[in-house]
Design a protein around this motif. Structure first.
Motif, PDB file in Angstrom:
ATOM      1  N   SER A   1      15.567  84.185  57.055  1.00  0.00           N
ATOM      2  CA  SER A   1      16.246  83.960  55.773  1.00  0.00           C
ATOM      3  C   SER A   1      16.447  85.278  55.027  1.00  0.00           C
ATOM      4  O   SER A   1      17.514  85.515  54.444  1.00  0.00           O
ATOM      5  N   LEU A   2      15.436  86.134  55.044  1.00  0.00           N
ATOM      6  CA  LEU A   2      15.552  87.423  54.358  1.00  0.00           C
ATOM      7  C   LEU A   2      16.560  88.333  55.058  1.00  0.00           C
ATOM      8  O   LEU A   2      17.390  88.974  54.410  1.00  0.00           O
ATOM      9  N   LEU A   3      16.491  88.383  56.398  1.00  0.00           N
ATOM     10  CA  LEU A   3      17.416  89.232  57.148  1.00  0.00           C
ATOM     11  C   LEU A   3      18.855  88.790  56.946  1.00  0.00           C
ATOM     12  O   LEU A   3      19.762  89.618  56.821  1.00  0.00           O
ATOM     13  N   ALA A   4      19.083  87.473  56.928  1.00  0.00           N
ATOM     14  CA  ALA A   4      20.442  86.954  56.776  1.00  0.00           C
ATOM     15  C   ALA A   4      21.051  87.341  55.437  1.00  0.00           C
ATOM     16  O   ALA A   4      22.278  87.442  55.314  1.00  0.00           O
ATOM     17  N   ARG A   5      20.204  87.575  54.442  1.00  0.00           N
ATOM     18  CA  ARG A   5      20.681  87.975  53.121  1.00  0.00           C
ATOM     19  C   ARG A   5      20.780  89.496  52.990  1.00  0.00           C
ATOM     20  O   ARG A   5      21.105  89.998  51.917  1.00  0.00           O
ATOM     21  N   GLY A   6      20.473  90.233  54.063  1.00  0.00           N
ATOM     22  CA  GLY A   6      20.571  91.688  54.032  1.00  0.00           C
ATOM     23  C   GLY A   6      19.361  92.397  53.481  1.00  0.00           C
ATOM     24  O   GLY A   6      19.442  93.585  53.144  1.00  0.00           O
ATOM     25  N   TYR A   7      18.218  91.714  53.400  1.00  0.00           N
ATOM     26  CA  TYR A   7      16.995  92.315  52.875  1.00  0.00           C
ATOM     27  C   TYR A   7      16.092  92.761  54.015  1.00  0.00           C
ATOM     28  O   TYR A   7      15.999  92.104  55.053  1.00  0.00           O
ATOM     29  N   ALA A   8      15.403  93.878  53.819  1.00  0.00           N
ATOM     30  CA  ALA A   8      14.333  94.289  54.715  1.00  0.00           C
ATOM     31  C   ALA A   8      13.051  93.578  54.306  1.00  0.00           C
ATOM     32  O   ALA A   8      12.796  93.341  53.122  1.00  0.00           O
ATOM     33  N   LEU A   9      12.248  93.234  55.307  1.00  0.00           N
ATOM     34  CA  LEU A   9      10.936  92.660  55.053  1.00  0.00           C
ATOM     35  C   LEU A   9       9.880  93.730  55.307  1.00  0.00           C
ATOM     36  O   LEU A   9       9.828  94.319  56.393  1.00  0.00           O
TER      37      LEU A   9
END
Length: 276
Positions: free
Chosen positions: A73-81
């Protein structure tokens, strides 16, 4: 600071070319007093926003990566975890916890997490001005204590199933943008709190914690002023508070977990808060 040679691996089950880099594990980034993991979106651009997610009691940064629903979900929004590991060893295995409670000996977690933020931002060109500190259970407690002590350390805060322990802080250092999520049926961290360690410690009341945040955010009224409801969440927000602050609370019908849909809900809230 200890720097190690970077390597790149693809994490099975995670969408896109998710990259976890920098270590001999092979994917841990090492500081002199701790480690963290990173997963980057395959659509990474310069100054990628980040979510630093703090694991629950008995887990680790590597364990956070196993929550593929959250990661995807985070990757799909363009965020790094960014997924650090707590300093407290739990049991005889490889589990860890966070030294969030005032007076506990050990690593200064508040300082460590800010150094992880800086290190990850420098290594991977992540945007410290668009950084959310989130966490589950013990990680959620850690989020609250860091936000209380250093409100400007991250752009926003998103604890899940973790607040303060008693005695509650008498006050926090300043306004924050904070979104708390909690399960209605949570019996591990109940909304009303509970005793632990044979009465040695006591989890605090979640609503009492929200009162502390209303005071820190200088909200003009105790009662919430904005309500919304979806199939999964009942939400309430306090408005008219200090400039550039935000405070929202979401209940879901489940127990002690990070519920499906949490990441998108929090990122929608975070991105909306940046434009208001």
């Amino acid at each position: 600071m200890k720097i190690v040679t970077a390597s790149v691996v693809v994490l099975s089950g995670i969408a896109g070319t998710a990259q976890a880099t920098c270590g001999p594990d092979p994917d841990a980034c090492l500081l002199e007093d701790g480690a963290y993991h990173v997963v980057l979106p395959d659509t990474k651009t310069s100054a990628t926003p980040m979510v630093m997610f703090l694991h629950g009691w008995g887990s680790s940064g590597e364990g956070t990566l196993k929550n593929t629903g959250l990661v995807n979900s985070l990757l799909a929004r363009g965020y790094a975890l960014v997924a650090p590991t707590g300093s407290r060893s739990v049991g005889s295995g490889n589990g860890h916890g966070w030294s969030f409670y005032p007076g506990w000996k050990g690593r200064d977690e508040i300082d460590f997490l800010q150094r992880v933020r800086d290190d990850a931002a420098e290594r991977f060109d992540l945007d410290e001005d668009h950084a959310v500190l989130a966490g589950f259970s013990g990680g959620g407690f850690m989020v609250n204590y860091l936000a209380c002590a250093e409100p400007a350390a991250f752009t926003a805060y998103a604890p899940v199933s973790g607040g303060f322990w008693r005695p509650h802080p008498t006050e926090c250092a300043g306004p924050v943008q904070l979104f708390h999520t909690h399960g209605w049926r949570d019996t591990t961290v109940p909304l009303e709190g509970r005793f632990l360690g044979g009465g040695q410690f006591q989890q605090g009341d979640i609503f009492a914690g929200l009162e502390i945040w209303r005071a820190a955010n200088r909200c003009p009224d105790e009662k919430a002023t904005d309500f919304s409801e979806t199939d999964a969440f009942w939400r309430r927000a306090w408005t008219g508070c200090a400039p550039e602050s935000a405070l929202e609370f979401a209940l879901f019908p489940g127990g002690h977990s990070v519920p499906p849909g949490w990441a998108d809900m929090v990122l929608d809230w975070f991105e909306d808060s940046l434009t208001n």
